[in-house]
Scaffold this active site. Structure first.
Site, PDB file in Angstrom:
ATOM      1  N   GLY A 180      26.811  29.919  27.305  1.00 37.17           N
ATOM      2  CA  GLY A 180      27.948  29.428  28.081  1.00 37.17           C
ATOM      3  C   GLY A 180      27.583  28.129  28.767  1.00 37.17           C
ATOM      4  O   GLY A 180      26.797  27.328  28.237  1.00 37.17           O
ATOM      5  N   ASN A 181      28.094  27.922  29.949  1.00 41.76           N
ATOM      6  CA  ASN A 181      27.839  26.698  30.694  1.00 41.76           C
ATOM      7  C   ASN A 181      26.333  26.481  30.864  1.00 41.76           C
ATOM      8  O   ASN A 181      25.782  25.451  30.484  1.00 41.76           O
ATOM      9  CB  ASN A 181      28.565  26.799  32.055  1.00 41.76           C
TER      10      ASN A 181
ATOM     11  N   GLY B  22      22.632  33.866  26.098  1.00 40.05           N
ATOM     12  CA  GLY B  22      23.831  33.296  26.735  1.00 40.05           C
ATOM     13  C   GLY B  22      24.010  31.877  26.248  1.00 40.05           C
ATOM     14  O   GLY B  22      23.057  31.081  26.241  1.00 40.05           O
TER      15      GLY B  22
ATOM     16  N   LYS C 295      29.426  34.607  48.205  1.00 43.02           N
ATOM     17  CA  LYS C 295      29.826  34.786  46.802  1.00 43.02           C
ATOM     18  C   LYS C 295      31.196  35.426  46.775  1.00 43.02           C
ATOM     19  O   LYS C 295      31.579  36.120  47.727  1.00 43.02           O
ATOM     20  CB  LYS C 295      28.820  35.693  46.078  1.00 43.02           C
TER      21      LYS C 295
ATOM     22  N   GLY D 280      23.520  28.395  29.647  1.00 47.42           N
ATOM     23  CA  GLY D 280      22.681  28.538  28.448  1.00 47.42           C
ATOM     24  C   GLY D 280      22.934  27.423  27.441  1.00 47.42           C
ATOM     25  O   GLY D 280      21.984  26.881  26.850  1.00 47.42           O
TER      26      GLY D 280
HETATM   27  P1  NAD Z   1      29.472  31.493  31.300  1.00 45.55           P
HETATM   28  O1  NAD Z   1      30.599  32.432  31.424  1.00 45.55           O
HETATM   29  O2  NAD Z   1      29.753  30.049  31.024  1.00 45.55           O
HETATM   30  O3  NAD Z   1      28.477  31.979  30.142  1.00 45.55           O
HETATM   31  C1  NAD Z   1      27.965  33.269  30.032  1.00 45.55           C
HETATM   32  C2  NAD Z   1      27.406  33.433  28.637  1.00 45.55           C
HETATM   33  O4  NAD Z   1      26.798  34.706  28.510  1.00 45.55           O
HETATM   34  C3  NAD Z   1      28.466  33.361  27.518  1.00 45.55           C
HETATM   35  O5  NAD Z   1      27.935  32.661  26.421  1.00 45.55           O
HETATM   36  C4  NAD Z   1      28.670  34.823  27.154  1.00 45.55           C
HETATM   37  O6  NAD Z   1      29.124  34.985  25.820  1.00 45.55           O
HETATM   38  C5  NAD Z   1      27.262  35.325  27.332  1.00 45.55           C
HETATM   39  N1  NAD Z   1      27.174  36.775  27.477  1.00 45.55           N
HETATM   40  C6  NAD Z   1      28.000  37.608  28.138  1.00 45.55           C
HETATM   41  N2  NAD Z   1      27.569  38.872  28.030  1.00 45.55           N
HETATM   42  C7  NAD Z   1      26.439  38.826  27.316  1.00 45.55           C
HETATM   43  C8  NAD Z   1      25.525  39.790  26.861  1.00 45.55           C
HETATM   44  N3  NAD Z   1      25.690  41.081  27.144  1.00 45.55           N
HETATM   45  N4  NAD Z   1      24.470  39.387  26.130  1.00 45.55           N
HETATM   46  C9  NAD Z   1      24.295  38.080  25.844  1.00 45.55           C
HETATM   47  N5  NAD Z   1      25.123  37.130  26.226  1.00 45.55           N
HETATM   48  C10 NAD Z   1      26.170  37.489  26.954  1.00 45.55           C
HETATM   49  O7  NAD Z   1      28.608  31.671  32.629  1.00 45.55           O
HETATM   50  P2  NAD Z   1      27.521  30.690  33.233  1.00 45.55           P
HETATM   51  O8  NAD Z   1      28.161  29.870  34.279  1.00 45.55           O
HETATM   52  O9  NAD Z   1      26.783  30.033  32.107  1.00 45.55           O
HETATM   53  O10 NAD Z   1      26.570  31.730  33.994  1.00 45.55           O
HETATM   54  C11 NAD Z   1      25.523  32.435  33.323  1.00 45.55           C
HETATM   55  C12 NAD Z   1      24.564  32.971  34.367  1.00 45.55           C
HETATM   56  O11 NAD Z   1      24.042  31.892  35.141  1.00 45.55           O
HETATM   57  C13 NAD Z   1      25.156  33.943  35.390  1.00 45.55           C
HETATM   58  O12 NAD Z   1      24.164  34.891  35.736  1.00 45.55           O
HETATM   59  C14 NAD Z   1      25.466  33.049  36.576  1.00 45.55           C
HETATM   60  O13 NAD Z   1      25.533  33.779  37.801  1.00 45.55           O
HETATM   61  C15 NAD Z   1      24.265  32.148  36.525  1.00 45.55           C
HETATM   62  N6  NAD Z   1      24.426  30.877  37.226  1.00 45.55           N
HETATM   63  C16 NAD Z   1      25.400  30.002  36.896  1.00 45.55           C
HETATM   64  C17 NAD Z   1      25.489  28.777  37.548  1.00 45.55           C
HETATM   65  C18 NAD Z   1      26.487  27.731  37.143  1.00 45.55           C
HETATM   66  O14 NAD Z   1      26.354  26.601  37.603  1.00 45.55           O
HETATM   67  N7  NAD Z   1      27.436  28.034  36.286  1.00 45.55           N
HETATM   68  C19 NAD Z   1      24.595  28.479  38.594  1.00 45.55           C
HETATM   69  C20 NAD Z   1      23.599  29.402  38.914  1.00 45.55           C
HETATM   70  C21 NAD Z   1      23.529  30.603  38.213  1.00 45.55           C
END
Ligand code: NAD
Length: 397
Positions: free
Chosen positions: A208-209, A206, A95, A211
Site C-alpha cells: 500500500g502507501n 503490504g 489515534k 510498503g
Molecule cells: P494501506 O492501506 O495503504 O496499505 C496496507 C497494505 O497492506 C495493502 O497493500 C493491503 O493489501 C495490505 N494488507 C492488508 N492485509 C494484509 C495481510 N493480511 N497480509 C498482507 N498484506 C495485507 O496502509 P498504509 O498506510 O500503507 O499502512 C500500512 C501500515 O503502516 C499500518 O500498520 C499503518 O499503521 C502503518 N503506518 C502508516 C503510516 C502512513 O504514513 N501511511 C505511517 C506510520 C505507520
C-alpha cells in the site's frame, strides 16, 4: 503495556509516571449516522483516543477497517505518543478510527461518513488541540473532505487541523513517501551496526502507501526487492521484482496474484523467506510466537505499527535477529505531517528538497540516539526507543 512494563523495569521509571502514561487522557466513541445511497440510514461507530499531550497537540492517523475497535485505537494512540517523542517533534499521541470496510461504500457514502466523523468530534479537534492524519484505508482525498468539514464548523482557515492533505489543499511535498523514505533513512543509518551488507535482498509485506513506496525507494538505492504481498496474495522472484510491471499488473487485475514475472506464494511463506531485510508494512501482530522461529531474515524493519508481538520479540532477540522498532522505523510519516502542520500555521510552502533535507538529519539522529540508548542499557532497539521516548515525556510532564 507489556513492552512498557519491560522498559520501566530496565530504567526504573517512577511508578506514578508509568501509571499515568498507561492510560489515555481520554477515549471517545461516537455514533455516525450516514444516509446511504439507497435511502436507508446506517449508523457507524467512530473513535478518537487522545493519549498524551505533554509534548504538543495530540497527533495520529484515522483508520478505516472492519476490525477497527477501541482497544486497537488505544494501542495505536499510545505508540503515537512514544513515536512523536522518539522523532523529536512537538506533538503528543492520538489515534482515530471507524469500524467500516470502505470498499463496501460508494464514494458519496464514504464522504458523508468522513464528514460525519469530523462533525461528531469537532469540539476536541484543532491545530493546537488534536491534529489527525491518514492511516490504513484513509487517503489525502478523505483528509480534504475532513479539513473542509472542520473549516465549515469551526471557521478555522489554517488547514492545520488535518495533515496528509492533497498538495492543493495545503498538503506538504514529500508526505506520500515520507513513511517509507524515513524508514529507508533509518535503515541506512543503522545498516552497518546491524551487520547488513551494502546491497540487501528485501522482502516487503503490504504493497500500500507505506510498503509500495518503500519497495520503490529500496530498489532506487540498489537493493533487491524479491517479494511483496497484499491482503490476498504474495509474489516472489529471487532475481528481484520489476515494480513498475507489478503495479501495472495490480492495476489491471486488481491484485498481485499470477504476476508473470514471479511465482505465487502465501503471505505466511513470504514472512519466512530467507533475505537480508524483512519489512512488515501491512498490519499489527503478523510475527508471533507461532512463526518467530521460522523467520530467516537477518534483520526486521517495522514499517507497520506493531507487526511483532511481545512473545515474538523475545524469540527473535534470542535468535540474534535485530528489529528496528515501529516507533523509530515509521516515524518519518508523522515527522513530515508535523512539517505540514508547521507550514500551514506559518502560511508557507516548502519545496520537496527542503522537506527531505529536514527529514534526513532527524531520522539519522533518532536512529543513532536509540542505538546508543539500547547499548547503554544493554538492551535491544525497541527498549532503547521506549526508554528515550519515556525520558523525554517524563521530563516534560
Ligand atoms: P494501506 O492501506 O495503504 O496499505 C496496507 C497494505 O497492506 C495493502 O497493500 C493491503 O493489501 C495490505 N494488507 C492488508 N492485509 C494484509 C495481510 N493480511 N497480509 C498482507 N498484506 C495485507 O496502509 P498504509 O498506510 O500503507 O499502512 C500500512 C501500515 O503502516 C499500518 O500498520 C499503518 O499503521 C502503518 N503506518 C502508516 C503510516 C502512513 O504514513 N501511511 C505511517 C506510520 C505507520
Amino acid at each position: 503495556m507489556a513492552q512498557l512494563d519491560k522498559a520501566a523495569k530496565i530504567k526504573n521509571f517512577s511508578g506514578d509516571f508509568i501509571a499515568q502514561i498507561k492510560k489515555p487522557d481520554r477515549d471517545i466513541r461516537v455514533s455516525i449516522p450516514v444516509k446511504m445511497d439507497d435511502g436507508s440510514l446506517k449508523i457507524f461507530e467512530g473513535y478518537r483516543v487522545e493519549h498524551n499531550n505533554a509534548l504538543g497537540p495530540y497527533k495520529g492517523g484515522i483508520r478505516y477497517h472492519a476490525d477497527t475497535e477501541i482497544n486497537e485505537v488505544k494501542a495505536l494512540a499510545f505508540w503515537m505518543t512514544l513515536k512523536c517523542a522518539v522523532a523529536g517533534i512537538p506533538m503528543g499521541g492520538g489515534k482515530g478510527g471507524i469500524t467500516v470496510d470502505p470498499k463496501q461504500l460508494s464514494k458519496g457514502e464514504l464522504e458523508r461518513l468522513s464528514r460525519g466523523w469530523v462533525s461528531k468530534l469537532s469540539d476536541i479537534l484543532g491545530p493546537h488541540k488534536d491534529v489527525p492524519a491518514p492511516d490504513v484505508n484513509t487517503t489525502p482525498e478523505i483528509m480534504s473532505w475532513m479539513v473542509d468539514e472542520f473549516e465549515k464548523i469551526s471557521g478555522d482557515k489554517t488547514g492545520a487541523t488535518f495533515t496528509g492533505k492533497p498538495l492543493e489543499k495545503g498538503g506538504s511535498q514529500g508526505r506520500g513517501e515520507a513513511t517509507g523514505l524515513g524508514g529507508f533513512y533509518v535503515f541506512n543509518s543503522l545498516r552497518k551496526q546491524l551487520g547488513l551488507p551494502e546491497k540487501c535482498t528485501v522482502v516487503i509485506q503490504g504493497f500500500g502507501n507505506v510498503g509500495g513506496n518503500a519497495a520503490h525507494i529500496f530498489t532506487k538505492h540498489g537493493h533487491k526487492v524479491i517479494a511483496v504481498s497484499d491482503s490476498r496474495s504474495a509474489i516472489l522472484n529471487k532475481d528481484g521484482l520489476d515494480l513498475k510491471k507489478v503495479e501495472a499488473h495490480k492495476k489491471s487485475t486488481g491484485g498481485l496474484k499470477d504476476f508473470p514475472g514471479a511465482q505465487n506464494i502465501t503471505n505466511e511463506k513470504l514472512l519466512e523467506l530467507p533475505c537480508d531485510l524483512l519489512v512488515p508494512a501491512a498490519f499489527e501482530n503478523v510475527i508471533t510466537d507461532r512463526n518467530a522461529d521460522k523467520i530467516k531474515a537477518k534483520a526486521i524493519l517495522e514499517l507497520a505499527n506493531g507487526p511483532v508481538t511481545e512473545e515474538a520479540d523475545d524469540i527473535l532477540f534470542k535468535r540474534g535477529i535485530p528489529i528496528v522498532p515501529d516507533i523509530l522505523a515509521n516515524s518519518g510519516g508523522v515527522t513530515v505531517s508535523c512539517f505540514e502542520w508547521e507550514q500551514n500555521l506559518k502560511n508557507e510552502h516548502w519545496t520537496e528538497e527542503e522537506v527531505l533535507n529536514k527529514l534526513l538529519p532527524m531520522m539519522n539522529d533518532a536512529a543513532q540516539s536509540i542505538f546508543k540508548k539500547a547499548r547503554e542499557n544493554k538492551t535491544y532497539l525497541r527498549m532503547g526507543a521506549f526508554i528515550l521516548a519515556l525520558e523525554r515525556i517524563q521530563a516534560k510532564m
